[in-house]
Design a protein around this motif. Structure first.
Motif, short mmCIF file in Angstrom:
data_model
loop_
_atom_site.label_atom_id
_atom_site.label_comp_id
_atom_site.label_asym_id
_atom_site.label_seq_id
_atom_site.Cartn_x
_atom_site.Cartn_y
_atom_site.Cartn_z
N VAL A 9 29.40 15.49 73.46
CA VAL A 9 28.14 16.20 73.24
C VAL A 9 28.12 16.52 71.76
N ASP A 10 27.15 15.98 71.02
CA ASP A 10 27.11 16.13 69.57
C ASP A 10 25.89 16.91 69.12
N TYR A 11 26.07 17.66 68.03
CA TYR A 11 24.98 18.41 67.40
C TYR A 11 25.02 18.15 65.90
N ASN A 12 23.84 18.08 65.29
CA ASN A 12 23.77 17.93 63.84
C ASN A 12 24.04 19.23 63.10
N SER A 13 23.82 20.34 63.80
CA SER A 13 24.09 21.66 63.23
C SER A 13 24.62 22.54 64.34
N ASN A 14 25.06 23.71 63.98
CA ASN A 14 25.63 24.62 64.95
C ASN A 14 24.61 24.93 66.06
N PRO A 15 24.98 24.73 67.33
CA PRO A 15 24.04 24.98 68.41
C PRO A 15 23.93 26.45 68.81
N GLY A 16 24.80 27.29 68.27
CA GLY A 16 24.82 28.69 68.69
C GLY A 16 25.56 28.83 70.00
N ALA A 37 38.03 20.05 77.94
CA ALA A 37 37.09 19.91 76.82
C ALA A 37 37.77 20.33 75.53
N ALA A 38 37.33 19.73 74.43
CA ALA A 38 37.84 20.07 73.10
C ALA A 38 36.67 20.14 72.13
N ARG A 39 36.65 21.16 71.32
CA ARG A 39 35.55 21.35 70.37
C ARG A 39 35.66 20.37 69.21
N LYS A 40 34.52 20.07 68.61
CA LYS A 40 34.46 19.26 67.40
C LYS A 40 33.84 20.14 66.32
N SER A 41 34.52 20.28 65.19
CA SER A 41 33.98 21.12 64.14
C SER A 41 34.40 20.59 62.77
N LEU A 42 33.69 21.04 61.76
CA LEU A 42 34.06 20.74 60.39
C LEU A 42 35.24 21.64 60.02
N ALA A 43 36.06 21.20 59.11
CA ALA A 43 37.19 22.03 58.67
C ALA A 43 36.64 23.17 57.81
N SER A 44 36.87 24.39 58.25
CA SER A 44 36.34 25.55 57.53
C SER A 44 37.21 26.76 57.79
N VAL A 45 37.32 27.59 56.78
CA VAL A 45 38.03 28.87 56.95
C VAL A 45 37.05 29.99 57.28
N VAL A 70 33.43 34.23 60.04
CA VAL A 70 33.85 35.32 59.17
C VAL A 70 32.68 35.74 58.29
N VAL A 71 31.94 34.74 57.81
CA VAL A 71 30.72 34.97 57.03
C VAL A 71 29.55 34.81 57.99
N GLU A 72 28.68 35.79 58.07
CA GLU A 72 27.56 35.73 59.01
C GLU A 72 26.74 34.47 58.81
N GLY A 73 26.49 33.75 59.89
CA GLY A 73 25.70 32.53 59.84
C GLY A 73 26.50 31.29 59.49
N ALA A 74 27.78 31.45 59.13
CA ALA A 74 28.59 30.29 58.77
C ALA A 74 29.36 29.81 59.99
N THR A 75 28.86 28.80 60.65
CA THR A 75 29.56 28.23 61.80
C THR A 75 29.54 26.72 61.70
N ASP A 76 30.63 26.11 62.04
CA ASP A 76 30.79 24.67 61.84
C ASP A 76 30.96 23.87 63.13
N LEU A 77 30.74 24.49 64.27
CA LEU A 77 30.88 23.77 65.53
C LEU A 77 29.82 22.67 65.59
N ARG A 78 30.24 21.45 65.89
CA ARG A 78 29.31 20.32 65.91
C ARG A 78 29.30 19.59 67.24
N GLY A 79 29.87 20.20 68.30
CA GLY A 79 29.87 19.57 69.60
C GLY A 79 31.24 19.62 70.24
#
Length: 87
Positions: A9-16, A37-45, A70-79
């Motif tokens: 299941v893929d998303y172009n941006s964070n689905p919330g 299941a395993a999450r897919k995300s960009l590498a981010s701190v 950690v930073v409000e609105g900064a989420t990298d989950l992509r599916g």
């Protein structure tokens, strides 16, 4: 015999934070024994996410996707990817 199925299941941006229903390509005629299941995300701190299995049956599975940052609105989950086994 044993039936193995998988998908993504893929998303172009964070689905919330959402609930996702996936219908298996093939219904398990007897029983679905396990789903993972395993999450897919960009590498981010700055953020992270999780995907959890809420329920499953021979024909479908329901996932709960959660994100946090950690930073409000900064989420990298992509599916996420999923794997199911049954017979």
């Amino acid at each position: 015999g044993v039936i193995v199925q998988w998908g993504t299941v893929d998303y172009n941006s964070n689905p919330g934070e959402i609930t996702v229903d996936v219908v298996f390509p093939l219904v398990f005629p007897t029983s679905c024994l396990n789903v993972t299941a395993a999450r897919k995300s960009l590498a981010s701190v700055f953020s992270d996410g999780a995907v959890s299995i809420v329920s499953y049956s021979g024909g479908s599975v329901r996932f709960q996707v959660n994100t946090w940052g950690v930073v409000e609105g900064a989420t990298d989950l992509r599916g996420f990817t999923w794997f199911a086994i049954g017979y």
